[in-house]
Every structure is written in C-alpha cells, then in structure tokens.
Design a protein around this motif. Structure first.
Motif, PDB file in Angstrom:
ATOM      1  N   GLU B 239       0.833  -1.204   0.000  1.00  9.59           N
ATOM      2  CA  GLU B 239       0.000   0.000   0.000  1.00  9.59           C
ATOM      3  C   GLU B 239       0.869   1.256   0.000  1.00  9.59           C
ATOM      4  OE1 GLU B 239      -2.893  -1.156   3.219  1.00  9.59           O
ATOM      5  OE2 GLU B 239      -3.974   0.600   2.472  1.00  9.59           O
ATOM      6  N   ARG B 268      -5.374  -1.767  -3.238  1.00  7.73           N
ATOM      7  CA  ARG B 268      -6.115  -0.926  -2.296  1.00  7.73           C
ATOM      8  C   ARG B 268      -5.778   0.550  -2.496  1.00  7.73           C
ATOM      9  NH1 ARG B 268      -5.981  -4.930   1.833  1.00  7.73           N
ATOM     10  NH2 ARG B 268      -4.084  -4.141   2.777  1.00  7.73           N
ATOM     11  N   THR B 269      -4.478   0.842  -2.633  1.00  5.81           N
ATOM     12  CA  THR B 269      -4.064   2.232  -2.831  1.00  5.81           C
ATOM     13  C   THR B 269      -4.633   2.789  -4.133  1.00  5.81           C
ATOM     14  OG1 THR B 269      -2.053   1.944  -1.554  1.00  5.81           O
ATOM     15  CG2 THR B 269      -2.067   3.757  -3.135  1.00  5.81           C
ATOM     16  N   ARG B 271      -7.328   1.889  -5.668  1.00  6.62           N
ATOM     17  CA  ARG B 271      -8.764   2.108  -5.490  1.00  6.62           C
ATOM     18  C   ARG B 271      -8.985   3.401  -4.717  1.00  6.62           C
ATOM     19  NH1 ARG B 271     -10.288  -3.148  -4.714  1.00  6.62           N
ATOM     20  NH2 ARG B 271      -9.516  -3.001  -2.584  1.00  6.62           N
ATOM     21  N   ALA B 272      -8.185   3.602  -3.664  1.00  2.70           N
ATOM     22  CA  ALA B 272      -8.333   4.805  -2.839  1.00  2.70           C
ATOM     23  C   ALA B 272      -8.051   6.071  -3.643  1.00  2.70           C
ATOM     24  CB  ALA B 272      -7.401   4.725  -1.635  1.00  2.70           C
ATOM     25  N   HIS B 273      -7.195   5.955  -4.676  1.00  2.60           N
ATOM     26  CA  HIS B 273      -6.898   7.114  -5.523  1.00  2.60           C
ATOM     27  C   HIS B 273      -7.878   7.228  -6.698  1.00  2.60           C
ATOM     28  CE1 HIS B 273      -3.129   7.299  -3.298  1.00  2.60           C
ATOM     29  NE2 HIS B 273      -2.853   8.443  -3.888  1.00  2.60           N
TER      30      HIS B 273
END
Lengths: 346, 346
Positions: B239, B268-269, B271-273
């Motif tokens: 991440e 995950r990272t 998706r978060a961006h």
C-alpha cells in the motif's frame, strides 16, 4: 558427521582438541548460558572438526530438563494461519517462555495419523511441558499427556474434568458466557428483537459457553432453531451461516457471531444481499483482534486480551515446572474478564 | 512426576510393574512404532504409576535420532501468520515429514535474543535436522547449523556460498528471475510503457532475483528510481509503496509487485486514488496463493508451487539424513519453474 562404524569421539576428545576443560565443553554442548562467545566458538569448531555429535542425552540424564515447551494446536494449519487469534496467543506465550530462556516448539495436528506421532513425541521426553490450544471435546491429547506425566496447561476451559481424586486441569480462558451476555444485552438495548446467533463448533467449550450466554441474555433455555446457525470459527463458515439465517422468515434484525472471523463473513453475506449494517441487521463479533476494527463497518465485538491469555498460560506452565520467578502464581485455572467494545456495526 | 530427592524408577521397574519385557518398555518409551495399543497403554499406565520420566537420553544414545525436524522461520509471527506462503510451504513440509514418521517442530525467530536461544536448541541434539525459511543476507542461522553439523536445507537460494572446498548449501527455490521476466514481458505485450516495480526486502535473494528479472525484461542495467519502491512482502508495505509510486510524475501505467500480498496492498491504494485496474494501472503479483484469485480484480501473477517446494525441501533433508525411500533424490539444489497466470488485473 561421524562415519558409520567409527567409534564416536568423546567429550574428553573435544575438550583436548579445543584446549578447554571438559566442563566448558559440557556447558556449550548442553546449551548452558554464560560461556563466552569466543570459547563457545572454539568448542563448536572442535565439535565440527572431530564430528562429535552433541545430543540431549547427557543433559537430560543430569537435569531432566530439555529447555523446550511444545505448543500443540489441534487444528489444521489452514485454520491456525487464517485466524489472528492463534498468532496473538503464540506471541504472548513465546514472549513469556523467552523470558525464561525456554524454546517454543509449535506442533500442529490435523489427522488421526498425526496424533500417533505427536503422542510418541510428547512421550519421548523431548519437551518439559506442553500448552494445548483449541481442543475439541473428544480430543485424545490430554490423556496422552497425563499418561506420561507431562505437565500441561490448556488454552480454553477443557470439556472434561480430571479423574476422581486428581487435581483438575490447568487452563486459561475468558469468561465466555459473560462476554456473550454483554453482547446480546447490548443488542436488546438497541431495540433488536430477532437476535440470531452464529456459533463456533459446539464441541469446543468457548463456542458452547458463548451460546449459553446468548440464551441467558434472552432468558431462554434453548435456542430458536430459525435463529441459530453453526459456523466453524472461520470467515467462510460465517458467510454460509448468515445466508442460512437470511433464508428464514422473517429474517433476523441482529446477529451475534461467536468470533470476529465469522462476523466478518456475515458482513460479506449481508452486503451481498444488499442489506445495510446496522440499519437492517446489527452485527456483533467476539475477540477484538485486528480485523474487527478494520472491517467495514468496524465491528462491535467482545474483547478478550488474547496475547495476555497466552502469557498467563506460559506462566502457569512455568509455575508447574517450578521455574516461575517472583511471587508464586497460584497453580489454578485463570478466567480473564471479557468486555464489550461498541463500534459501528451495531 | 518424580519427587525431588527420590531415586528415579528404572526402566526395569516399569517392565516389572507392567508385566512386559524391558524391550517392550523401551520401545514404548522410545516411541518405536509397532507396539500393540493394549501393551502401549499398559506400559503408559505403569510409567504414570511409578512416576518414571521417559526422556530422549536412552534413544539418542542408541540411535542418535530424535525423530523430529525443526522448521526455522526467520520472521516475526505477525508476518508468518499473515502470509499464506508460509502456511502452504509448511503444509508441504509437514506432509512429507509425516510420511516418514518425523515430527515437524515450528520455531519462529524475531529478535536477537531469540537467536541465542535457538542456537542452543539446535546445538543441543534435540532434532535430526533443520529446514530454514526466509533467511536474510546476514542471518547467523546457517553458520550456527554448520558449526554443530546439523543437516540443513534452505527455502530459497541462500545469499552466501559455502566455504571453499565445502559442498554448497542445499536449497529449494523457484526461478525467480525468469518468473519476473515473464511478468514484465506480459505487461510490455499489453502496451504498458511506464512499468514500476515494488520489491521485497533486497537482502533476500527472492526479492533481489525478481528485481533482476524486471530489469532483464526492460533491457536495463539499473532501475529508474521514480519507478522503484521497496515494500517488505506485506500488504501494508505494498500500500505504502504504491502511494510513493503514484506521487511520481507521470505516474506508472503498470506495476509488478514482488508478491501477491504487496500487489493486494497496491490494489487498495489504487482504489483509494480512484484509479481503475487495469485501465489506468495494470498490476501483476507473484506467488499465486489464494488471495490472488479472490482479490478485486483477480490478480495476474506468477505461479510458484509453494506446497510442492515444501515437499521437495523435506525430501532433500530426508535424503541428507539417509531416510529417503525409493529412487534416491540427488542431494543438490532444486529450482522449480515459475509460470505466468493471466487474470483481470492486467
């Protein structure tokens, strides 16, 4: 390595080769602390050069101690590695054993064949004692340990009592029944009226005690079959159990799961069915290990201090072995408190 | 348990009490298979009644075998329990050892203090051999094993060679460099031009070899610093590393992560961006353990048969101990093939 047919070199030969006393060789070979690193290296070198095979014989004959403790987990590796409960408990155990310079050896058991081999290992005098985790009702391990007089402490209240006239088993547990009562009372306080339960394997006292606490809080003597589903303490089991419960009519408005992994599986099933947590169904777990706080939504759960329980188990065993330091811990079962932690899932 | 100051009962006393031969007691106590369950129970009963403490002394003096093998993992328990790689490898190892009636003892190592204790344990003759996993470059374990002549097989190519004139270390690995080449060529074939890499700890050969394969495929002799981030083979490390890579300008259009856990962290990272996989950034992992197929989207990865590698490690060690059955396995390192598995993430 010594050659077949050759007379193995003696401790004296190693001492002469290294130019140290026999006692020093003995201390290095037996793993007694306190030998200077330089001397230890010199002895090691001579041991290697002569092909002397050190073994536990000399030490065991003298001290009857091996300096090692087996942690036996009666679960397949897939389960042990998937549930942070075991990692946390091992961390606590390992920490206390290390402080007493005792080596933790992890032994996993899966099938019937494993039991025979582990039985012989435990009977073979290779370890000073054993910690046994996650036993099921009919598990033969306690009898195996008792038969060879191996000091043993259990993780979780055993589902059997000692034979008449014998001291009962030593164990560490949380107050599972009280923890479950807190969880279900909390759901009642939030106005939930159809509270379902997802249990662990009911041949484990932790699962059975949590079910009893659920019944206590609801004032029932037996569960409503439409509101009970049995999981296996895994996330996949929780997923399946939640699907079973949703098939009932009317569906539950809350669910108490016997551990966080099953609760996380239940969350997945609820999401897949388009149900909101906690608006449609409130969810409470048990353990409060990492995944509880990270789940979506974060999980209301019953906290047990799993690492500390591991430490207490190790301390009980060290006490039983006469190795405890400081004020003597009474050699009796320890029940640690359980405490509700409220988060967004309820 | 024997009382302090009391003369411990002898094997003969146990034999007389049980009404069996001395040899039968010896076989039960030494864990030799083939004693009828009924006789074994009788001997056990007498052992318990007399407080005879069986120990490994007699057996070790005679056979110089303990019937146990240590699997030493040079990683903290948090990491061992979080990465399915270890569970799978242990499953393979345990399966082969069990078939040879040999007990697997898992030993985890975390801090410097642990090394001293494990050193003494390995030197104490408690095990017939050791399998050592996840060593880092400067790890003192191999020297410890060599100093006491303990037969050892390594998981992953060691980062050192044997001393001059000595046979090199025995190990099992996959072709990490080739696997990484396949992964990066696949990304090139899909038209990606800014391909980043998230590496494991570069003091481990598996991480270093995968970086070399990445460079091979790109025809580079060294990495572009803007396209390299170092993780630690954990999801959290992946991440963080992905966040570092996205801070660069222009950001990468693909990333090759050194294992599936780091790849899942990278997902995950991304998706978060708000970045789409693979439309904006393609992701490839390494291992092909369970999480690769379950991730969202399912992960393109490089498959290594981790369980089979565990089996091969155990077979090499059993061969080294003279216990292999059937056609003798050559006592030489084994490199298993790596194979790209294409899924939706690329």
């Amino acid at each position: 390595m010594p050659q077949r047919g050759r007379v193995p070199p003696t401790l004296e030969a190693v001492a002469a080769h290294a130019g140290v006393s026999r006692a020093t060789v003995s201390r290095v070979v037996n793993g007694t602390p306190g030998v200077r690193a330089e001397l230890r290296e010199r002895v090691r070198h001579s041991v290697a050069a002569l092909g002397y095979v050190p073994n536990s014989a000399a030490r065991s004959l003298v001290t009857r101690r091996t300096g090692a403790v087996a942690v036996v987990i009666a679960e397949p590796d897939t389960r042990v590695f998937a549930d942070p409960f075991f990692a946390q408990q091992l961390r606590g155990i390992g920490h206390r054993l290390a402080a007493h310079d005792t080596q933790l050896l992890l032994v996993l058991l899966e099938g019937r064949d494993d039991y025979d081999r582990v039985d012989r290992y435990l009977a073979g005098g290779h370890v000073d004692g054993a910690l046994m985790l996650s036993l099921h009702a009919e598990d033969p391990l306690p009898a195996m340990a008792a038969a060879v007089g191996l000091p043993t402490v259990f993780g979780g209240r055993p589902g059997w009592s000692g034979a008449a006239g014998e001291p009962g088993p030593l164990y560490v547990d949380t107050d599972n029944r009280d923890g479950a009562r807190q969880a279900v009372r909390h759901l009642l306080d939030r106005g939930r009226r159809r509270i379902a339960v997802i249990t662990g394997p009911l041949d484990q006292t932790s699962a059975a005690d949590r079910l009893d606490g659920y019944l206590d809080a609801l004032g029932l003597t037996g569960p409503d079959p439409a509101l009970l589903a049995t999981g296996d303490f895994t996330a996949a089991g929780g997923e399946r159990a939640m699907a079973e419960l949703l098939a009932g009519s009317p569906p539950p408005d809350a669910v108490f799961a016997g551990n966080d992994l099953m609760a996380s599986g239940a969350l997945r099933t609820l999401r897949a069915h388009g149900l909101r947590v906690p608006a449609d169904v409130a969810v409470v777990g048990y353990d409060d290990l990492g995944p509880a706080a990270w789940s979506d939504p974060p999980l209301t759960t019953v906290r047990q201090d799993v690492r500390h329980m591991g430490e207490l188990m190790a301390e009980l065993l060290l006490g039983r072995l006469g190795l405890a330091e400081g004020p003597t811990t009474p050699l009796a079962p320890v029940i640690t408190p359980a405490r509700l932690v409220v988060r967004d899932s309820s």
